[in-house]
Scaffold this motif. Structure first.
Motif, PDB file in Angstrom:
ATOM      1  N   THR A  41       0.786  -1.230  -0.025  1.00  0.00           N
ATOM      2  CA  THR A  41       0.092   0.121   0.144  1.00  0.00           C
ATOM      3  C   THR A  41       0.904   1.249  -0.045  1.00  0.00           C
ATOM      4  OG1 THR A  41      -0.162   0.372   2.517  1.00  0.00           O
ATOM      5  CG2 THR A  41      -1.704  -1.183   1.477  1.00  0.00           C
ATOM      6  N   ASP A  42       2.154   1.259   0.502  1.00  0.00           N
ATOM      7  CA  ASP A  42       2.878   2.338   0.698  1.00  0.00           C
ATOM      8  C   ASP A  42       2.546   3.320   1.734  1.00  0.00           C
ATOM      9  OD1 ASP A  42       5.280   3.511  -0.038  1.00  0.00           O
ATOM     10  OD2 ASP A  42       4.625   5.062  -1.455  1.00  0.00           O
ATOM     11  N   TRP A  43       1.546   2.905   2.602  1.00  0.00           N
ATOM     12  CA  TRP A  43       1.255   3.819   3.636  1.00  0.00           C
ATOM     13  C   TRP A  43       2.171   3.384   4.954  1.00  0.00           C
ATOM     14  CZ3 TRP A  43      -4.112   0.722   3.819  1.00  0.00           C
ATOM     15  CH2 TRP A  43      -5.040   1.115   2.671  1.00  0.00           C
ATOM     16  N   MET A  44       2.127   4.507   5.577  1.00  0.00           N
ATOM     17  CA  MET A  44       2.962   4.546   6.951  1.00  0.00           C
ATOM     18  C   MET A  44       1.949   3.981   7.847  1.00  0.00           C
ATOM     19  SD  MET A  44       5.998   4.809   5.920  1.00  0.00           S
ATOM     20  CE  MET A  44       7.068   4.944   7.260  1.00  0.00           C
ATOM     21  N   ALA A  45       2.386   3.090   8.684  1.00  0.00           N
ATOM     22  CA  ALA A  45       1.467   2.573   9.529  1.00  0.00           C
ATOM     23  C   ALA A  45       2.158   2.031  11.003  1.00  0.00           C
ATOM     24  CB  ALA A  45       1.074   1.023   9.331  1.00  0.00           C
ATOM     25  N   SER A  46       1.791   2.521  11.939  1.00  0.00           N
ATOM     26  CA  SER A  46       2.079   2.251  13.171  1.00  0.00           C
ATOM     27  C   SER A  46       2.345   0.716  13.699  1.00  0.00           C
ATOM     28  CB  SER A  46       1.065   2.568  14.525  1.00  0.00           C
ATOM     29  OG  SER A  46      -0.115   2.200  14.373  1.00  0.00           O
ATOM     30  N   ALA A  47       3.424   0.455  14.339  1.00  0.00           N
ATOM     31  CA  ALA A  47       3.811  -0.910  14.686  1.00  0.00           C
ATOM     32  C   ALA A  47       2.663  -1.728  15.755  1.00  0.00           C
ATOM     33  CB  ALA A  47       4.899  -1.124  15.368  1.00  0.00           C
ATOM     34  N   LEU A  48       2.139  -0.788  16.354  1.00  0.00           N
ATOM     35  CA  LEU A  48       0.860  -1.255  17.406  1.00  0.00           C
ATOM     36  C   LEU A  48      -0.488  -0.589  16.493  1.00  0.00           C
ATOM     37  CD1 LEU A  48       2.019  -0.808  21.121  1.00  0.00           C
ATOM     38  CD2 LEU A  48       2.153  -3.033  19.561  1.00  0.00           C
ATOM     39  N   GLY A  49      -1.466  -1.448  16.538  1.00  0.00           N
ATOM     40  CA  GLY A  49      -2.834  -1.157  16.134  1.00  0.00           C
ATOM     41  C   GLY A  49      -3.643  -1.349  17.431  1.00  0.00           C
ATOM     42  N   PHE A  50      -4.897  -0.414  17.102  1.00  0.00           N
ATOM     43  CA  PHE A  50      -5.886  -0.585  18.275  1.00  0.00           C
ATOM     44  C   PHE A  50      -6.981  -1.609  17.792  1.00  0.00           C
ATOM     45  CE2 PHE A  50      -9.612   0.738  20.726  1.00  0.00           C
ATOM     46  CZ  PHE A  50      -9.049   1.551  21.884  1.00  0.00           C
ATOM     47  N   GLY A  51      -6.849  -2.576  18.621  1.00  0.00           N
ATOM     48  CA  GLY A  51      -7.798  -3.648  18.362  1.00  0.00           C
ATOM     49  C   GLY A  51      -9.042  -3.281  19.100  1.00  0.00           C
ATOM     50  N   CYS A  52     -10.222  -3.616  18.283  1.00  0.00           N
ATOM     51  CA  CYS A  52     -11.663  -3.120  18.825  1.00  0.00           C
ATOM     52  C   CYS A  52     -12.611  -4.214  19.206  1.00  0.00           C
ATOM     53  CB  CYS A  52     -12.205  -2.125  17.594  1.00  0.00           C
ATOM     54  SG  CYS A  52     -11.433  -0.833  17.231  1.00  0.00           S
ATOM     55  N   TYR A  53     -12.005  -5.365  19.582  1.00  0.00           N
ATOM     56  CA  TYR A  53     -12.873  -6.505  19.881  1.00  0.00           C
ATOM     57  C   TYR A  53     -13.364  -5.974  21.289  1.00  0.00           C
ATOM     58  CZ  TYR A  53     -14.113 -10.981  21.508  1.00  0.00           C
ATOM     59  OH  TYR A  53     -14.774 -12.298  22.109  1.00  0.00           O
ATOM     60  N   ARG A  54     -14.699  -6.180  21.538  1.00  0.00           N
ATOM     61  CA  ARG A  54     -15.689  -5.764  22.729  1.00  0.00           C
ATOM     62  C   ARG A  54     -15.695  -4.328  22.763  1.00  0.00           C
ATOM     63  NH1 ARG A  54     -13.827 -10.356  27.157  1.00  0.00           N
ATOM     64  NH2 ARG A  54     -14.493 -12.270  25.949  1.00  0.00           N
ATOM     65  N   VAL A  55     -15.054  -3.403  22.021  1.00  0.00           N
ATOM     66  CA  VAL A  55     -15.292  -1.935  22.371  1.00  0.00           C
ATOM     67  C   VAL A  55     -16.682  -1.514  21.808  1.00  0.00           C
ATOM     68  CG1 VAL A  55     -12.879  -1.527  22.452  1.00  0.00           C
ATOM     69  CG2 VAL A  55     -14.170  -0.860  20.495  1.00  0.00           C
ATOM     70  N   GLY A  56     -17.327  -0.284  22.392  1.00  0.00           N
ATOM     71  CA  GLY A  56     -18.411   0.159  21.926  1.00  0.00           C
ATOM     72  C   GLY A  56     -18.692   1.533  22.416  1.00  0.00           C
ATOM     73  N   THR A  57     -19.772   1.919  21.750  1.00  0.00           N
ATOM     74  CA  THR A  57     -20.413   3.414  21.967  1.00  0.00           C
ATOM     75  C   THR A  57     -20.864   3.724  23.651  1.00  0.00           C
ATOM     76  OG1 THR A  57     -22.376   3.013  21.121  1.00  0.00           O
ATOM     77  CG2 THR A  57     -20.808   3.811  19.662  1.00  0.00           C
ATOM     78  N   THR A  58     -21.084   2.652  24.185  1.00  0.00           N
ATOM     79  CA  THR A  58     -21.744   2.799  25.520  1.00  0.00           C
ATOM     80  C   THR A  58     -20.850   2.962  26.585  1.00  0.00           C
ATOM     81  OG1 THR A  58     -22.028   0.450  25.709  1.00  0.00           O
ATOM     82  CG2 THR A  58     -24.005   1.555  24.807  1.00  0.00           C
ATOM     83  N   HIS A  59     -19.467   2.766  26.283  1.00  0.00           N
ATOM     84  CA  HIS A  59     -18.435   2.845  27.379  1.00  0.00           C
ATOM     85  C   HIS A  59     -17.553   3.908  27.236  1.00  0.00           C
ATOM     86  CE1 HIS A  59     -19.360  -1.185  28.949  1.00  0.00           C
ATOM     87  NE2 HIS A  59     -19.658  -1.505  27.812  1.00  0.00           N
TER      88      HIS A  59
END
Length: 367
Positions: A41-59
């Protein structure tokens, strides 16, 4: 229904946008989590990503955490259609909208990854209603009563539009088939022993059909790239549920008519117990493992289980978070880590065979 577009002038992540993100963002000095090039892709990406398992708008803490990550150098967000029944995608879209409206974030700076395939919760209710009405989704895998799975283009079409609406994005940067090996797993539960060769042939036929749909979605500008998230990627070939990065790449080539394709990401578990993508060689090349194949073909690898593992049918936690105040100062902790890494390099690394990779460089967190 057309999706709400956060910023009509910017459809998705760009090489320039992701580079400019790292020119302005404040990354804590003691945390080295980026950037690096995100495959073809040639994008620059962080080595760590933010995983969104179990996250939601109510918290509220989920929102606070994601916004903080975006402000401090994490520009890869990984979610899925089935995480909190779609509310995870809503949170991601809401946080992106907030950052953009407040002026400290641009859409083209962030790499948004979502996944598709699981049929659970509201999607499962709808799927069962369709069965009752005589209009089932084609090629549905009824794995358990509360978990079905599907990667047929008809299902992917509906799910992609739902994802775009929940995220509020015109374009999803990366769209992954989410554990398509459920087709292989379900076959193992049948009374009659399945023909493994015929089963794999059908599996990759379905993968190719899904990839054709995803190639078309790329041409339409609804996604930029696609890939596969598979918990069995890299397992030995005689494992009935194993999947192959090589076979996925071949399916993508066929789906694109033999030319350039948009297959760009493979997501897999990689930890102290699940090390198959590193240790197992490719069936066609005894000199390369799955990670080396990915690197050679510009396929970015996302690791989805670095700090826990499935071992002997059970979930094993490989790390825990401290409760209360950390007792040791940061420099002492780093020194302890460096001592452990030195021990690994002298005692264990010389005994490991990793092809072109160097076992001595596996653990450099202390440095």
């Amino acid at each position: 229904m057309s999706p709400k577009t956060i910023k009509p002038t910017s459809k998705g992540a760009t090489a320039l946008g992701t580079r400019e993100y790292y020119e302005k963002v404040s990354v804590p000095r003691e945390i080295n989590h980026g950037p690096r090039v995100f495959g073809k892709t040639d994008w620059m990406a962080s080595a760590l990503g933010f995983g969104c398992y179990r996250v939601g708008t109510t918290h509220p803490d989920h929102r606070k955490s994601l916004l903080s990550a975006l402000k401090h150098g994490i520009n890869v967000i990984d979610t899925s259609t089935n995480y909190t029944d779609g509310d995870s995608e809503r949170l991601v879209g809401s946080c992106l909208e907030q950052g953009i409206s407040e002026g400290w974030l641009r859409r083209e700076e962030v790499i948004v990854v979502s996944k598709v395939g699981y049929v659970q919760a509201s999607n499962l209710t709808e799927a069962k209603e369709r069965v009752a009405a005589g209009k089932p989704y084609p090629e549905m895998v009824e794995y358990t009563d509360d978990c079905w799975h599907c990667i047929h283009p008809d299902f992917l079409e509906e799910q992609l539009e739902k994802t775009r609406r929940r995220l509020g994005l015109e374009c999803v940067d990366v769209y992954l088939l989410h554990n398509p090996e459920y087709f292989l797993s379900a076959a193992q539960h049948q009374k009659e022993r399945p023909d493994t060769d015929a089963l794999r042939k059908e599996f990759y036929r379905r993968i190719e059909a899904a990839f054709k749909f995803l190639e078309k979605a790329c041409q339409q500008g609804r996604i930029q790239y696609y890939g596969v998230s598979s918990n069995s990627l890299g397992k030995v070939l005689d494992d009935p549920e194993s999947t192959s990065i090589e076979s996925f790449a071949e399916a993508a080539t066929r789906a694109a008519g033999g030319g350039e394709n948009h297959f760009a990401v493979a997501q897999l578990p990689l930890n102290l117990f699940e090390s198959q993508p590193v240790l197992n060689k490719l069936p066609s090349d005894a000199e390369k493992n799955s990670l080396e194949f990915a690197k050679a073909h510009g396929i970015s690898v996302l690791v989805n289980r670095p700090l826990n593992a499935f071992f002997n049918g059970q979930l094993v936690r490989l790390a825990d978070y401290p409760k209360g105040v950390i007792a040791h100062p940061f420099k002492q902790c780093i020194s302890n880590v460096e001592d452990l890494e030195d021990e690994f390099r002298t005692r264990f690394a010389p005994q490991l065979e990793m092809g072109d990779a160097s076992a001595e460089e596996l653990f450099t967190w202390g440095k």
